[in-house]
Design an enzyme around this catalytic site. Structure first.
Site, short mmCIF file in Angstrom:
data_model
loop_
_atom_site.label_atom_id
_atom_site.label_comp_id
_atom_site.label_asym_id
_atom_site.label_seq_id
_atom_site.Cartn_x
_atom_site.Cartn_y
_atom_site.Cartn_z
N TYR A 21 0.83 -1.20 0.00
CA TYR A 21 0.00 0.00 0.00
C TYR A 21 0.86 1.25 0.00
CZ TYR A 21 -3.81 -3.17 0.88
OH TYR A 21 -4.71 -4.20 0.75
N CYS A 22 0.25 2.34 -0.42
CA CYS A 22 0.91 3.64 -0.51
C CYS A 22 1.68 3.92 0.78
CB CYS A 22 -0.15 4.71 -0.75
SG CYS A 22 0.51 6.35 -1.01
N PRO A 23 2.92 4.32 0.65
CA PRO A 23 3.66 4.77 -0.53
C PRO A 23 4.58 3.71 -1.14
CG PRO A 23 4.87 5.45 1.39
CD PRO A 23 3.64 4.71 1.89
N GLU A 24 4.50 2.47 -0.67
CA GLU A 24 5.45 1.44 -1.09
C GLU A 24 5.50 1.19 -2.60
OE1 GLU A 24 6.14 -1.61 2.47
OE2 GLU A 24 4.01 -1.34 1.95
N ASP A 48 -3.22 -1.91 -4.77
CA ASP A 48 -3.62 -0.70 -4.03
C ASP A 48 -4.38 0.24 -4.97
OD1 ASP A 48 -3.90 1.55 -2.46
OD2 ASP A 48 -1.74 1.92 -2.25
#
Length: 85
Positions: A21-24, A48
């Site tokens: 999930y953000c920011p990954e 995501d």
């Protein structure tokens, strides 16, 4: 964004960020493009929903070309990005 993918566009590198999930996903994309050559095409697979906003912004900000983007029932997203020269 298209709902189906009839034929996977040619790509040089695949990055699967499923389950992240953000920011990954964007962080991994930044790292991956550093190892690629200008003009190469990166395919990104994500789960995501935020990537539907983040990936086009990533491309716009860095000058990459978003060639195609697809969604599969709102559960999986694919992006094809040509790196800027």
């Amino acid at each position: 964004m298209s709902d189906t993918i009839d034929a996977v566009p040619n790509h040089d590198v695949l990055l699967d960020t499923s389950g992240l999930y953000c920011p990954e996903p964007i962080m991994l994309m930044h790292n991956k493009v550093r190892d690629m050559a200008p003009g190469d095409v990166l395919q990104v697979i994500a789960t995501d929903p935020a990537t539907t906003r983040d990936v086009p912004k990533f491309c716009q900000f860095l000058g990459h070309e978003l060639l195609e983007q697809y969604t599969a029932g709102g559960e999986s997203y694919r992006y094809f990005i040509r790196l800027a020269s």
